[in-house]
Design a protein around this motif. Structure first.
Motif, PDB file in Angstrom:
ATOM      1  N   PRO A 130       0.921  -1.227  -0.070  1.00 56.67           N
ATOM      2  CA  PRO A 130      -0.012   0.080   0.006  1.00 56.67           C
ATOM      3  C   PRO A 130       0.887   1.012  -0.155  1.00 56.67           C
ATOM      4  O   PRO A 130       0.616   2.011  -0.563  1.00 56.67           O
ATOM      5  CB  PRO A 130      -0.819  -0.158   1.374  1.00 56.67           C
ATOM      6  N   ARG A 131       1.906   1.116   0.699  1.00 57.15           N
ATOM      7  CA  ARG A 131       2.918   2.569   0.857  1.00 57.15           C
ATOM      8  C   ARG A 131       3.523   2.698  -0.676  1.00 57.15           C
ATOM      9  O   ARG A 131       3.800   3.884  -1.057  1.00 57.15           O
ATOM     10  CB  ARG A 131       4.105   2.426   1.930  1.00 57.15           C
ATOM     11  N   THR A 132       4.088   1.620  -1.360  1.00 58.20           N
ATOM     12  CA  THR A 132       4.452   1.805  -2.635  1.00 58.20           C
ATOM     13  C   THR A 132       3.316   2.459  -3.554  1.00 58.20           C
ATOM     14  O   THR A 132       3.491   3.386  -4.276  1.00 58.20           O
ATOM     15  CB  THR A 132       5.129   0.574  -3.254  1.00 58.20           C
ATOM     16  N   CYS A 133       2.172   1.939  -3.506  1.00 55.49           N
ATOM     17  CA  CYS A 133       1.050   2.384  -4.468  1.00 55.49           C
ATOM     18  C   CYS A 133       0.626   3.685  -3.866  1.00 55.49           C
ATOM     19  O   CYS A 133       0.679   4.652  -5.048  1.00 55.49           O
ATOM     20  CB  CYS A 133      -0.247   1.463  -4.061  1.00 55.49           C
ATOM     21  N   LEU A 134       0.702   4.082  -2.661  1.00 51.30           N
ATOM     22  CA  LEU A 134       0.566   5.468  -2.240  1.00 51.30           C
ATOM     23  C   LEU A 134       1.535   6.420  -2.705  1.00 51.30           C
ATOM     24  O   LEU A 134       1.237   7.524  -3.385  1.00 51.30           O
ATOM     25  CB  LEU A 134       0.451   5.571  -0.714  1.00 51.30           C
ATOM     26  N   ALA A 135       2.934   5.950  -2.565  1.00 50.55           N
ATOM     27  CA  ALA A 135       3.894   6.939  -3.167  1.00 50.55           C
ATOM     28  C   ALA A 135       3.652   6.905  -4.695  1.00 50.55           C
ATOM     29  O   ALA A 135       3.888   8.128  -5.248  1.00 50.55           O
ATOM     30  CB  ALA A 135       5.358   6.191  -2.889  1.00 50.55           C
ATOM     31  N   LEU A 136       3.570   5.846  -5.352  1.00 51.77           N
ATOM     32  CA  LEU A 136       3.172   5.893  -7.037  1.00 51.77           C
ATOM     33  C   LEU A 136       2.104   7.071  -7.227  1.00 51.77           C
ATOM     34  O   LEU A 136       2.202   8.040  -8.078  1.00 51.77           O
ATOM     35  CB  LEU A 136       3.208   4.654  -7.468  1.00 51.77           C
ATOM     36  N   GLY A 137       0.897   6.840  -6.499  1.00 51.34           N
ATOM     37  CA  GLY A 137      -0.345   7.575  -6.909  1.00 51.34           C
ATOM     38  C   GLY A 137       0.023   8.874  -6.638  1.00 51.34           C
ATOM     39  O   GLY A 137      -0.253  10.027  -7.394  1.00 51.34           O
ATOM     40  N   VAL A 138       0.443   9.475  -5.500  1.00 44.48           N
ATOM     41  CA  VAL A 138       0.679  10.717  -5.306  1.00 44.48           C
ATOM     42  C   VAL A 138       1.692  11.464  -6.075  1.00 44.48           C
ATOM     43  O   VAL A 138       1.491  12.495  -6.540  1.00 44.48           O
ATOM     44  CB  VAL A 138       1.376  10.973  -3.612  1.00 44.48           C
ATOM     45  N   THR A 139       2.877  10.717  -6.336  1.00 40.80           N
ATOM     46  CA  THR A 139       3.694  11.370  -7.558  1.00 40.80           C
ATOM     47  C   THR A 139       3.139  11.540  -8.885  1.00 40.80           C
ATOM     48  O   THR A 139       3.504  12.450  -9.457  1.00 40.80           O
ATOM     49  CB  THR A 139       4.925  10.335  -7.569  1.00 40.80           C
TER      50      THR A 139
END
Lengths: 279, 401
Positions: free
Chosen positions: B165-174
């Motif tokens: 979820p943290r990777t998805c969040l980082a990618l999503g926000v970027t």
């Protein structure tokens, strides 16, 4: 005790630095304001003349004689800029003459865009000298043939100082598209001038004069090339006027002596046409 | 101190305690304290670049350094190139550290994401130009802090646990940041409005602008936003200032100026010492209150760059210190307007280098009228006195170092 001594020493040093800084900056400011006052209050408004290719500083002798015929007239200073930027001067700006003629010619007076660009740079050298020496804040200019191109490039490339203003510019048979007789073939110079036209002074009044000796132009410069100047100046400067002269003395090299043009200069460029030198 | 004074002191102390108790300001203070050495270096670099290696820098102009100092041009180019890079790196360091400090979980994913968002979000895809350091420099500080806080908040959510979820969040926000950056022309309202107000500031107008613009300007700069009166503004480009200059150059005694009260005659020489909000007076007050030798934070403020001092103290976003920062310039401006109306000294009409040290602006801008110089020193003292009680409250609470 030691701490207090350090504090006093620091304070003394600070005061010394502040004092030195104050004295030197006030001296600098006073000298700046004094020079600005001289330039601002200067009543001198010279007419700078730039000859075309193959011509030297004597190119406008006849024109100046004709302009000065009706009275004692204005003084004439001739400047030639060498390739290394060194200036050689002859003639003088007479004391009390507020509208002298200053001819700026170039030792290397060859044709071609590359050399015209170099001449614009050399003109800047001469211009910096003249403004520094005579402290004027406005002037008018006349350029014959490539001289008009030199003045245009100077305005577009080198005028970054709003303390000196060119009020009026008259170009005589200046080929803004060089030897091309159609704008369908724009030269590099024309393209460059079009790109930089926004840098032209907004308050400038420009008169472009073309000679018609035959159907295509003045015998050397195509009429369409002179008329290309309209695209460069129109809308970018305060006013642009395109005029043509025909008949005798409408040939390219005769334009500076053409009586119609002499009259136009008296009417449009000179502030005191035909009047005696101002005292 | 009277009853009202004591009550005010109590209210302001409570306000300061409340402010410092909030998670975001507390994290910002910690971040800025940790980066103090970097901040001092950045401030010194900016001050030297602007005053020594810029053509209209104070020292460059007064001592004719472009002609007298060997290697001035190449060294100046190096300084000019380094300054935005260092500011950009400083902003990224603040963003990273602030994100780390403000989040509860101390997850390294969050600061990395925040930095990526700030960098990639500043990209303009319409020109396909890669981001440069000046794209996320000092002018975007508050925006960057808001982004950092938002990213930290997202990473603190319960659903953002575990690597996936943290990777998805980082990618999503970027990706979201890149989208925002790509369409920046459509939403960059703040920049547009700032430009509009700046052009209004340069126009002749009613006197309300004379006092309103500096207030708005201080508010913006003390919040880390671009000001409406650009830092190092010369104030000489308005129509009124030009008419005044024209008059002063034509007359030996400029006692009947066409426009006596302008930003250039009342604000620039007296109420802008050290930059927006009279930062120089704030620093003087800090020195008096702490009874200590001034720190290197003084250097940028001496040449009217306020932000390094605001970050170093730190006074950025501090509501208690913002009060005198608004009041002091206003009082000084009013006193200056009164003194000018009484013709106590010549008006400031001549353009001086924007990095001219505070009290010297009035002396030089009046072409050496010593009365104007003394008045400027008095105004600095008045502003320092206005700052002093507020600085004492901030010191009591340990906000200012």
């Amino acid at each position: 005790m030691k701490k207090q001594l350090r504090l006093w020493l620091l304070l003394a040093l600070g005061l010394l630095v502040a004092g030195t800084l104050t004295i030197s900056s006030v001296q600098w400011m006073k000298s700046n304001v004094s020079s600005a006052r001289v330039v601002h209050n200067s009543r001198m408004h010279p007419v700078i003349l730039v000859p075309g290719s193959s011509a030297n500083q004597e190119r406008f002798n006849t024109l100046v004689t004709l302009l000065n015929q009706q009275a004692r007239g204005h003084s004439l200073l001739k400047v030639t800029v060498a390739e290394n930027g060194k200036l050689s001067l002859s003639g003088e700006v007479a004391a009390g003459d507020n509208e002298p003629y200053i001819v700026v010619a170039f030792a290397n007076n060859s044709d071609g865009y590359t050399n015209i660009k170099r001449q614009a740079k050399w003109f800047k050298t001469a211009f910096s000298y003249l403004t520094g020496r005579y402290h004027f804040n406005r002037f008018s200019a006349i350029g014959h043939s490539n001289g008009g191109l030199v003045l245009t490039l100077f305005l577009e490339k080198y005028v970054d100082d709003d303390t000196v203003t060119m009020n009026k510019l008259m170009t005589l048979g200046s080929p803004f598209n060089l030897e091309e007789s159609s704008l369908a073939n724009p030269t590099q110079m024309y393209t460059d001038m079009m790109k930089a036209r926004t840098k032209l002074p907004k308050s400038l009044d420009v008169i472009s004069v073309a000679g018609i000796e035959n159907a295509s132009g003045d015998g050397i410069v195509p009429l369409a090339s002179v008329e290309a100047g309209r695209n460069i100046f129109f809308g970018a400067v305060h006013s642009f006027t395109q005029l043509t002269v025909s008949g005798t003395d409408a040939q390219h090299s005769a334009l500076p002596q053409n009586q119609q043009i002499v009259d136009m200069i008296k009417q449009n460029i000179l502030s005191n046409p035909g009047r005696d030198r101002q005292q | 101190m009277g009853k009202i004074g004591l009550r005010l002191d109590r209210i302001l102390t409570r306000l300061h305690q409340w402010w410092r108790g909030l998670p975001w300001p507390a994290a910002l203070m910690t971040t800025l304290r940790r980066l103090r050495a970097f901040l001092l270096f950045t401030g010194a670099l900016s001050a030297i670049t602007a005053s020594v290696f810029s053509h209209n820098g104070f020292f460059a102009a007064v001592y004719d350094l472009p002609h007298r100092m060997p290697g001035w041009a190449p060294v100046g180019h190096a300084f000019a190139a380094a300054t935005p890079v260092v500011w950009g790196l400083l902003t990224l360091a603040i963003v990273g550290l602030f994100t780390y400090e403000v989040q509860r979980r101390r997850d390294i994913f969050a600061p990395v994401t925040a930095i990526a968002v700030v960098v990639l979000g500043s990209m303009d895809l319409s020109t396909m130009r890669p981001p440069t350091f000046s794209d996320f420099g000092s002018d975007r500080l508050l925006v960057s802090l808001v982004i950092a806080g938002f990213v930290a908040w997202l990473f603190d959510r319960n659903w953002a646990r575990g690597v996936r979820p943290r990777t998805c969040l980082a990618l999503g926000v970027t990706v979201f940041a890149i989208t925002i950056g790509a369409t920046r022309h459509y939403w960059q309202l703040a920049v547009v409005s700032s430009g509009v107000i700046t052009s209004v500031a340069n126009l002749p107008g009613p006197h309300v602008f004379l006092f309103l613009l500096p207030v708005v300007n201080t508010l913006l700069i003390w919040c880390g936003l671009p000001g409406v009166l650009p830092t190092l503004n010369s104030f000489s480009s308005s129509g009124w200032s030009t008419e005044n200059l024209d008059y002063a150059l034509s007359h030996a005694h400029g006692s009947n100026l066409p426009h006596l009260l302008t930003l250039m005659t009342t604000y620039a020489p007296f109420a802008n010492m050290g930059g927006a909000g009279m930062t120089l007076a704030l620093l003087c007050a800090v020195v008096i209150a702490r009874r200590k030798v001034p720190s290197a934070a003084f250097l940028p403020s001496l040449v009217n760059l306020p932000l390094p001092a605001l970050l170093t103290l730190p006074a950025l976003l501090d509501p208690v210190l913002l009060i005198p920062a608004i009041i002091a310039p206003l009082v000084v401006q009013l006193l200056a307007a009164g003194a000018l109306a009484l013709h106590l000294f010549a008006a400031n009409v001549f353009e001086v280098p924007p990095t001219t040290p505070g009290p010297l602006i009035a002396l030089l801008g009046t072409n050496g009228d010593w009365r104007a110089g003394i008045f400027a020193v008095v105004m600095l003292a008045v502003a320092t006195l206005i700052f002093l009680p507020f600085v004492r409250i901030a010191l009591k609470e340990g906000a200012v170092s």
